[in-house]
Design an enzyme around this catalytic site. Structure first.
Site, mmCIF file in Angstrom:
data_model
loop_
_atom_site.group_PDB
_atom_site.id
_atom_site.type_symbol
_atom_site.label_atom_id
_atom_site.label_comp_id
_atom_site.label_asym_id
_atom_site.label_seq_id
_atom_site.Cartn_x
_atom_site.Cartn_y
_atom_site.Cartn_z
ATOM 1 N N GLY A 190 -0.042 -8.795 39.374
ATOM 2 C CA GLY A 190 0.878 -9.063 40.478
ATOM 3 C C GLY A 190 2.323 -8.973 40.041
ATOM 4 O O GLY A 190 2.664 -8.272 39.082
ATOM 5 N N SER A 191 3.161 -9.710 40.731
ATOM 6 C CA SER A 191 4.599 -9.630 40.511
ATOM 7 C C SER A 191 5.039 -10.460 39.320
ATOM 8 O O SER A 191 4.333 -11.372 38.873
ATOM 9 C CB SER A 191 5.341 -10.118 41.762
ATOM 10 O OG SER A 191 5.151 -11.516 41.925
ATOM 11 N N GLY A 195 3.813 -14.063 38.079
ATOM 12 C CA GLY A 195 3.362 -14.056 36.685
ATOM 13 C C GLY A 195 3.946 -15.207 35.890
ATOM 14 O O GLY A 195 3.266 -15.813 35.054
ATOM 15 N N GLU A 212 -0.752 -8.510 34.068
ATOM 16 C CA GLU A 212 -0.463 -7.120 34.409
ATOM 17 C C GLU A 212 0.579 -7.142 35.525
ATOM 18 O O GLU A 212 0.259 -7.384 36.686
ATOM 19 C CB GLU A 212 -1.741 -6.404 34.856
ATOM 20 C CG GLU A 212 -2.772 -6.246 33.752
ATOM 21 C CD GLU A 212 -2.267 -5.407 32.590
ATOM 22 O OE1 GLU A 212 -1.350 -4.573 32.798
ATOM 23 O OE2 GLU A 212 -2.769 -5.567 31.472
ATOM 24 N N CYS A 252 2.408 -0.640 40.572
ATOM 25 C CA CYS A 252 3.174 -1.071 39.401
ATOM 26 C C CYS A 252 3.445 0.070 38.435
ATOM 27 O O CYS A 252 4.435 0.037 37.701
ATOM 28 C CB CYS A 252 2.447 -2.211 38.680
ATOM 29 S SG CYS A 252 0.797 -1.762 38.066
#
Length: 485
Positions: A190-191, A195, A212, A252
């Protein structure tokens, strides 16, 4: 009531792991085969769910979601037996007779938090790694892809061991409750903002994490070294595919911005516009080959990036906005302000800034001036520039002369560095990510190293110094010392 159910599910996962059933090769292989059956049996349902949640065409859904899962599970099944074998470790001769090995053991109970932009593959791909390593798993899909989340909740228990692999749905409150629990491993996609929350929560229990995340992935376009008419068109096609092909820029590892020499900028823009038209037509909003922005919140965020007058003035292609359908055209911007939000934050949408340089070598300094990206995409035939990019920049990975394809290579690790992520996975790296490598050493009872014990004297000091510096000689001296004493 939902939180009580979550706690109950977690307790069962712990009980199942302690039973030892997930450690066997047979159990792991059974689950991976069942996962392959799941995506095979429900391919059309998955196509419908991905189209409903994100507007993905079946081709894109298979390429980026279903195909990824099939490839990953098949690869793991082919290699799992070898991955599980203990590896021999080298032991210094000073400890003779002795042996050493590295045993991969599962962490235990794992939490996987998925992402909405690839709501199937970014849940099931890490799940394959967790199963391969012998863990029990709780999966939390993204609520922003509700049909895909519901599919996972209702389908996984029918295929996979329901005592060892569970799915929990929910929003922010559910995620917060999950993060407050003690896990043996957390895997999050995610973001960066979320994170940081995940990492802070994991720190309370010293839980290992894999994050990630994302970042502003640049493409370096060195057209001075690429003179072929054919090659320049390949460059443009791959950039368009790497920017708007995966979920309309909501990826991403998608291209975030381009760096090109000023003298080549207009030529590149014309090529990009040509392939945008070829891929998505004159009116992309009518195309069935480009995703929509996932929801109103993200649409308004991307739209806000364009409201800056200095940013909107830099638009050289696209820019059309359909508020009712939450659609923004593939948009190219030339030299927007570097201090604008467009250039300081990950775009995660269909906007492509192009930054011009006097010399392509300046791209090294430009990239190094910001956070470390997840991936760098240099298009060049210049071997010197290639070496500079690899040695003088830091990123999760570098892919020369293409975009996105590195994600599909099980033989290469995938992951970020710095703000773009923590940890890696894919193929054997997924197995390692969800495993603890335990060192096992075994010694005999003879000979005994007397210099290791007090009382200390000058002889023992010299002996230990030699043993550390010269292992083979240290063993010889040891044996000689034993004869004398």
């Amino acid at each position: 009531m939902k939180m009580e159910r979550v706690d109950k599910e977690l307790a069962e996962l712990r009980h199942t792991f302690r039973s030892g059933k997930t450690r066997s090769l047979a159990w792991r292989e059974t689950q991976l085969k069942a996962l392959l059956d799941l995506v095979h049996d429900h391919q059309e349902t998955l196509f419908d769910a991905l189209h409903h949640d994100l507007g993905k065409h079946p081709v894109e859904s298979f390429r980026d979601e279903i195909g990824v899962v099939k490839k990953s599970a098949t690869h793991s099944l082919a290699h799992l037996k070898n991955w599980m074998k203990p590896r021999t470790g080298s032991i210094p001769l000073i400890f003779f007779p002795a042996s050493g090995k590295i045993v991969s053991e599962p962490f235990g109970v794992v939490l996987i938090i998925g992402s909405w932009n690839f709501p199937i593959s970014l849940v099931l791909d890490p799940l394959i790694g967790a199963i391969s390593a012998g863990n029990t798993v709780l999966v939390k899909p993204s609520e922003l892809a509700p049909l895909c989340s519901s599919f996972l909740l209702n389908t996984i228990p029918n295929y996979l061991d329901p005592t060892a692999i569970k799915v929990v749905e929910g929003g922010v409150e559910t995620s917060q409750h999950l993060l407050n629990q003690k896990w043996d491993k957390i895997f999050f996609t995610g973001s960066k903002a979320v994170g940081r929350i995940v990492l802070a929560a994991a720190a309370q229990h010293l839980t290992p994490v894999t994050l990630e995340l994302g970042g502003k992935c640049p493409a370096i376009v060195d057209l001075t070294s690429i003179s072929s008419h054919y090659d320049t068109r390949i460059v443009a096609k791959r950039i368009v595919g790497g920017k708007w092909g995966p979920c309309s820029g909501q990826a991403c590892i998608g291209v975030d911005y381009l760096l090109v020499e000023e003298k080549h900028a207009q030529f590149l823009i014309d090529l990009l516009k040509k392939y945008i038209r070829r891929f998505y037509g004159e009116h992309p909003k009518e195309s069935n080959s480009i995703c929509r922005i996932v929801n109103r919140r993200n649409f308004e965020r991307v739209q806000r990036l364009l409201k800056d007058p200095a940013v909107s003035a830099s638009i050289v292609a696209g820019g059309f906005i359909d508020e009712e359908r939450q659609f923004i055209d593939p948009t190219i911007l030339l030299n927007p302000p570097l201090d604008s939000e467009l250039m300081t934050e990950e775009i995660f949408g269909p906007l492509l800034p192009i930054i011009t340089l006097n010399d392509i070598g300046e791209s090294i300094e430009f990239i190094n001036s910001g956070p470390k990206p997840l991936t760098i995409y240099p298009f060049t035939k210049d071997e010197k520039l290639k070496k500079m990019i690899v040695s003088e920049t830091s990123s999760g990975g570098v892919t020369f002369n293409d975009t996105m394809v590195q994600f599909l290579c099980d033989s290469l690790p995938f992951g970020g560095v710095g703000e773009s992520g923590l940890g890696r996975y894919h193929g054997k790296y997924s197995f390692d990510t969800f495993s603890h490598e335990k060192a096992v050493m075994e010694r005999g009872f003879y000979p005994e190293l007397e210099p290791r014990y007090p009382p200390w004297n000058s002889f023992k000091l010299k002996f230990i110094q030699l043993a550390y510096n010269f292992d083979y000689f240290g063993l010889g001296l040891l044996l000689m010392g034993l004869k004398k004493h």
